[in-house]
Design a protein around this motif. Structure first.
Motif, short mmCIF file in Angstrom:
data_model
loop_
_atom_site.label_atom_id
_atom_site.label_comp_id
_atom_site.label_asym_id
_atom_site.label_seq_id
_atom_site.Cartn_x
_atom_site.Cartn_y
_atom_site.Cartn_z
N GLY A 238 -8.09 -2.64 -4.88
CA GLY A 238 -8.62 -1.71 -3.90
C GLY A 238 -7.91 -0.37 -3.91
N LEU A 239 -6.70 -0.34 -4.46
CA LEU A 239 -5.96 0.92 -4.59
C LEU A 239 -6.33 1.66 -5.87
CD1 LEU A 239 -2.44 -0.33 -3.42
CD2 LEU A 239 -3.94 1.27 -2.20
N GLY A 240 -7.22 1.07 -6.66
CA GLY A 240 -7.68 1.73 -7.87
C GLY A 240 -7.10 1.18 -9.16
N TRP A 241 -6.07 0.34 -9.04
CA TRP A 241 -5.43 -0.25 -10.21
C TRP A 241 -6.26 -1.41 -10.76
CZ3 TRP A 241 -1.25 2.34 -11.94
CH2 TRP A 241 -0.54 3.14 -11.05
N THR A 242 -5.98 -1.78 -12.00
CA THR A 242 -6.59 -2.96 -12.61
C THR A 242 -5.54 -4.07 -12.64
OG1 THR A 242 -8.03 -1.62 -14.00
CG2 THR A 242 -7.69 -3.91 -14.66
N PRO A 243 -5.63 -5.06 -11.75
CA PRO A 243 -4.58 -6.08 -11.67
C PRO A 243 -4.66 -7.08 -12.81
CG PRO A 243 -6.32 -6.58 -10.10
CD PRO A 243 -6.67 -5.26 -10.72
N VAL A 244 -3.50 -7.44 -13.35
CA VAL A 244 -3.35 -8.55 -14.29
C VAL A 244 -2.12 -9.33 -13.84
CG1 VAL A 244 -4.45 -7.38 -16.23
CG2 VAL A 244 -1.99 -7.15 -15.90
N THR B 284 0.82 -1.21 0.00
CA THR B 284 0.00 0.00 0.00
C THR B 284 0.85 1.26 0.00
OG1 THR B 284 -1.88 -1.07 1.09
CG2 THR B 284 -1.71 1.32 1.31
N GLU B 285 1.87 1.29 0.87
CA GLU B 285 2.71 2.48 0.99
C GLU B 285 3.52 2.75 -0.27
OE1 GLU B 285 5.15 1.86 4.40
OE2 GLU B 285 3.55 2.24 5.85
N LEU B 286 4.06 1.71 -0.87
CA LEU B 286 4.98 1.91 -1.98
C LEU B 286 4.27 2.02 -3.33
CD1 LEU B 286 7.84 -0.54 -0.91
CD2 LEU B 286 7.75 1.94 -0.63
N LEU B 287 3.17 1.28 -3.52
CA LEU B 287 2.44 1.38 -4.77
C LEU B 287 1.51 2.59 -4.76
CD1 LEU B 287 1.69 0.24 -7.55
CD2 LEU B 287 0.00 -1.22 -6.41
N GLY B 288 0.69 2.69 -3.73
CA GLY B 288 -0.22 3.81 -3.59
C GLY B 288 -1.38 3.74 -4.57
N PRO B 289 -2.32 4.67 -4.45
CA PRO B 289 -3.47 4.70 -5.34
C PRO B 289 -3.06 5.02 -6.78
CG PRO B 289 -3.84 6.05 -3.37
CD PRO B 289 -2.39 5.71 -3.40
N GLY B 290 -3.83 4.51 -7.73
CA GLY B 290 -3.54 4.79 -9.13
C GLY B 290 -4.61 4.23 -10.04
N ARG B 291 -4.40 4.45 -11.34
CA ARG B 291 -5.33 3.95 -12.35
C ARG B 291 -4.55 3.26 -13.46
NH1 ARG B 291 -10.53 5.37 -12.42
NH2 ARG B 291 -11.29 6.91 -10.91
N PRO C 209 4.91 -11.56 -21.92
CA PRO C 209 4.10 -11.37 -23.12
C PRO C 209 3.39 -10.03 -23.09
CG PRO C 209 2.91 -12.75 -21.59
CD PRO C 209 4.25 -12.45 -20.94
N VAL C 210 4.18 -8.98 -22.97
CA VAL C 210 3.65 -7.62 -22.79
C VAL C 210 4.43 -6.68 -23.70
CG1 VAL C 210 3.23 -5.77 -21.13
CG2 VAL C 210 3.08 -8.15 -20.38
N LEU C 211 3.74 -5.75 -24.34
CA LEU C 211 4.39 -4.78 -25.21
C LEU C 211 5.31 -3.86 -24.41
CD1 LEU C 211 1.38 -3.69 -27.47
CD2 LEU C 211 3.29 -5.16 -28.11
N SER C 212 6.38 -3.44 -25.04
CA SER C 212 7.31 -2.51 -24.41
C SER C 212 6.61 -1.19 -24.09
CB SER C 212 8.51 -2.25 -25.31
OG SER C 212 9.23 -3.45 -25.54
N ALA C 213 6.98 -0.60 -22.96
CA ALA C 213 6.48 0.71 -22.54
C ALA C 213 4.96 0.79 -22.57
CB ALA C 213 7.08 1.81 -23.42
N SER C 214 4.30 -0.25 -22.04
CA SER C 214 2.84 -0.32 -22.17
C SER C 214 2.08 -0.32 -20.85
CB SER C 214 2.45 -1.58 -22.95
OG SER C 214 2.84 -2.75 -22.24
N VAL C 215 2.74 -0.52 -19.71
CA VAL C 215 1.99 -0.59 -18.45
C VAL C 215 2.48 0.50 -17.49
CG1 VAL C 215 1.46 -3.04 -18.65
CG2 VAL C 215 3.54 -2.33 -17.47
N PRO C 216 1.57 1.08 -16.73
CA PRO C 216 1.95 2.14 -15.80
C PRO C 216 2.48 1.64 -14.46
CG PRO C 216 -0.43 1.93 -15.83
CD PRO C 216 0.09 0.98 -16.87
N ALA C 217 2.25 0.36 -14.15
CA ALA C 217 2.69 -0.14 -12.85
C ALA C 217 2.92 -1.64 -12.91
CB ALA C 217 1.67 0.19 -11.76
N ALA C 218 3.83 -2.12 -12.08
CA ALA C 218 4.10 -3.55 -11.95
C ALA C 218 4.52 -3.83 -10.52
CB ALA C 218 5.19 -4.00 -12.92
#
Length: 221
Positions: free
Chosen positions: A61-67, A35-42, A94-103
């Protein structure tokens, strides 16, 4: 040779026997640090080594869409009920380069023999400004060299600097004596983050009296 999914053999035990023993609360600070390090996001948050998907609800619950991505089909059989998944080697996401805002990588780096390569893949798939959160066992106080059988102390034996894979464990009721663990000393772990092109921005520890977990936040410039 294709990598072996060690967790396939213990997936049912992990879901039905091991996870219930972790109990309520957050005794070693895993949820607090996430929670502290990731924080809220979209937007998408990719969990590398998602296992059975037990962290998906918190990420959501932090607002992200988990995959999630994991090598073990056995673990993913449970994860698919908790988040969208893909079966893949974490060193070849199996993910495009520069495509996700968080991991995130939650308590999995010791399961990955080439974690530096995993970090390079994380650096590849994050978009500029993207955030990566690592929550893992503490390099200095957990491993084949650390005896934690006394709840008031940790006995450190030779082996911290070896950086080797082992099934040695202070307990026969956990995961490590079943699937083993790869150890990365603290400088090796942090250097791998820098080599992946990420900038470290924050740190946290959890557990007492000696830390059990060590976590960090890194950002892609």
């Amino acid at each position: 040779m294709a990598p072996t999914a060690a967790y396939d053999e213990i997936a049912d035990w992990y879901e039905h026997d091991f996870l219930p023993t972790t109990g309520e609360g957050d005794p070693i600070g895993i949820r607090r640090q996430l929670t502290e390090l990731l924080g809220p996001g979209r937007g998408l948050c990719l969990e590398v080594g998602c296992g059975t998907g037990v962290h998906a609800a918190q990420v959501g619950g932090l607002g992200w869409t988990p995959v999630g991505v994991d090598l073990s089909g056995g673990m993913l059989a449970y994860a698919k009920e908790r988040l969208p998944i893909a079966r893949a080697d974490a060193t070849r996401l199996p993910v495009l380069s520069a495509s996700v805002p968080a991991a995130v990588a939650m308590m999995v780096h010791t399961d990955m023999p080439d974690y530096p390569a995993v970090l390079r893949e994380v650096g590849r798939v994050l978009r500029p400004g993207g955030v990566f959160v690592h929550v893992g066992v503490h390099p200095a106080f957990c491993g084949g060299f650390a005896d934690r059988s006394d709840p008031e102390a940790v006995i450190i034996r030779p082996g911290y600097l070896d950086g080797r894979w082992t099934k040695n464990s202070w307990t026969d009721k956990g995961v490590r004596n079943r699937v083993g663990a790869s150890h990365f000393p603290l400088p090796v772990l942090l250097r791998a983050v820098l080599d992946a092109g990420l900038t470290l921005t924050d740190f946290a520890e959890g557990g007492a009296p000696s830390p059990t977990t060590f976590s960090f936040r890194a950002v892609k410039p």
